[in-house]
Write a protein that holds these residues in place. Structure first.
Motif, PDB file in Angstrom:
ATOM      1  N   ILE A 173       0.835  -1.191   0.000  1.00  0.00           N
ATOM      2  CA  ILE A 173       0.000   0.000   0.000  1.00  0.00           C
ATOM      3  C   ILE A 173       0.876   1.249   0.000  1.00  0.00           C
ATOM      4  CG2 ILE A 173      -1.869  -1.188   1.210  1.00  0.00           C
ATOM      5  CD1 ILE A 173      -1.050   0.250   3.751  1.00  0.00           C
ATOM      6  N   HIS A 176       0.368   6.994   2.144  1.00  0.00           N
ATOM      7  CA  HIS A 176      -0.866   7.685   2.507  1.00  0.00           C
ATOM      8  C   HIS A 176      -1.900   6.702   3.058  1.00  0.00           C
ATOM      9  CE1 HIS A 176       1.086  10.571  -0.195  1.00  0.00           C
ATOM     10  NE2 HIS A 176       0.342  11.517   0.367  1.00  0.00           N
ATOM     11  N   SER A 177      -2.019   5.547   2.418  1.00  0.00           N
ATOM     12  CA  SER A 177      -2.942   4.520   2.906  1.00  0.00           C
ATOM     13  C   SER A 177      -2.496   3.979   4.258  1.00  0.00           C
ATOM     14  CB  SER A 177      -3.037   3.378   1.893  1.00  0.00           C
ATOM     15  OG  SER A 177      -3.547   3.837   0.654  1.00  0.00           O
TER      16      SER A 177
END
Length: 439
Positions: A173, A176-177
């Motif tokens: 991921i 930001h995730s």
């Protein structure tokens, strides 16, 4: 003794298991996201990458060295479930700092972002310092004696499965995730922590010593004069020093020697985690609930053999073309990829078989009102050893020693661990106070 997996159906175990699982997942999701960002996006020098990873490892370990004594005193003198609720509330604030670091590090304020991330790493170490003694010390209070080894094995297995999922997810991921994810998981962990049944103080009141140096010295000296605990703690300390060295060298090794992407780096770290989880379950089955160091020497010797084999395998690896990295599909397609992963898994399985009975030993050979302080003393010694190990790795790396050669150092440490475990087993046979300890 009921089947160990049956403990997951019990109200006095499942909330604790869930809380520690989520905490370990979140801790490793954040740390792996940070390490991969630093390794693949900030630095472009194997020496600097290993040094940064060593610094981050030392920073996360430092709170154990400074505050484990206070954590043990608090856990033995207050309701352990109440402390869990306080710690899980603090985790939300810590992850706010870490999430901000992940977001800012991808902007023009990269240095500020890195500083925030490293600050969160230190605070996560502080979080684990206060939660760590409880997750083991609470087991003899909530479980029957015959279930303690099974409960310890499940906690260890759950911890490493959480590390597996956290590290793998971090590789797949975006930062930001990850920033959003760590906040969501912290909130869920806060809720599950509130479901842990009360575990009130058992012994007489304890006067807290807030001086971290004096209290740590007194805590360790009060524990290590007992030969069996001394040997168990030293054995565990060598194991975690080995683990720290492996964690430090693996991301640069995967990137620069095996020439693979950050997704593969996460798979490697995850393989270590799931292997220790498997080893935790295997050794519980072999010992049939008995707390014994019988298999510890052979397990860690086997671990050393697999470490040497792993070093030999990576030396003969065919790297990707200059300037390129294998993604996970290209890595799996390589002729020796399966063998590399199997050997890595074997390292972890034998490591889990070595360390789990030693943790169960710590919590069952002392009075119940002393278990948290015993685990805390173990954490102080462990963290000191890991900080020293991280420092040695930094110095050796800057001197030009490669990750492949550092694996031979790890193998030598396995032999020392085997010697200590054998001495522990003999001491246990010659009069262990736990009725089921003799092996």
């Amino acid at each position: 003794m009921i089947n160990a997996l049956g403990l997951l159906k019990r109200r006095n175990f499942l909330p604790l298991f869930t809380t520690q699982f989520l905490g370990a997942f979140n801790d490793n999701l954040f740390k792996q996201a940070m390490v991969l960002f630093a390794t693949y996006a900030i630095f472009n020098d194997p020496k600097v990458e290993q040094s940064f990873n060593a610094f981050a490892t030392a920073l996360s370990t430092l709170p154990f060295l400074l505050f484990s004594a206070l954590a043990g005193q608090l856990a033995d003198s207050h309701d352990k479930a109440r402390i869990i609720r306080i710690v899980k509330t603090a985790e939300i604030g810590i992850m706010l700092v870490g999430a901000a670091g992940l977001l800012v590090a991808h902007t023009a304020w990269q240095t500020t972002g890195v500083g925030l991330m490293l600050g969160a790493v230190f605070l996560l170490g502080l979080h684990s310092t206060f939660f760590g003694p409880i997750k083991y010390a609470i087991l003899p209070q909530h479980l029957a004696r015959g279930d303690v080894l099974g409960g310890t094995g499940l906690v260890e297995a759950g911890t490493y499965l959480a590390i597996l999922t956290g590290t793998v997810v971090a590789g797949w991921i975006t930062p930001h995730s990850a920033a959003i994810g760590v906040l969501i998981v912290a909130a869920i962990g806060w809720f599950s922590g509130r479901q842990v049944p009360p575990a009130p103080r058992l012994g007489p009141p304890i006067k807290l010593d807030l001086n971290p140096f004096r209290s740590s010295w007194q805590l360790v000296s009060a524990t290590l004069h007992i030969p069996r605990l001394f040997l168990a703690i030293l054995s565990i300390s060598f194991f975690w020093t080995i683990g720290a060295v492996l964690i430090i060298i693996f991301p640069p090794l995967v990137k620069n020697v095996l020439t693979t992407s950050q997704q593969v780096a996460s798979i490697f770290t995850g393989t270590l985690s799931v292997g220790i989880a498997i080893g935790s379950v295997v050794i519980n089955t072999m010992l049939k609930g008995r707390i014994s160091a019988r298999y510890a020497p052979a397990s860690v010797i086997a671990m050393g053999v697999f470490v040497v084999l792993f070093s030999l395998l990576v030396r003969t690896w065919v790297p990707a073309p200059a300037g390129q990295l294998y993604d996970w599909t290209a890595f799996i397609a390589q002729p020796r990829a399966a063998l590399v992963l199997l050997v890595l898994l074997a390292i972890a399985v034998t490591g889990g078989m070595f360390v789990v009975p030693l943790y169960a030993f710590l919590t069952t050979t002392v009075a119940e009102d002393q278990t948290a302080r015993t685990v805390a003393a173990n954490n102080v010694v462990n963290s000191g050893a890991m900080v020293v190990g991280a420092g040695v790795v930094t110095a050796i790396s800057m001197a030009g020693v490669t990750a492949e050669d550092l694996l031979f150092v790890v193998a030598g440490m396995c032999l020392v661990s085997a010697w200590l475990a054998q001495k522990l087993h003999r001491a246990c046979d010659n009069g262990c106070p736990a009725a089921d300890c003799a092996g």
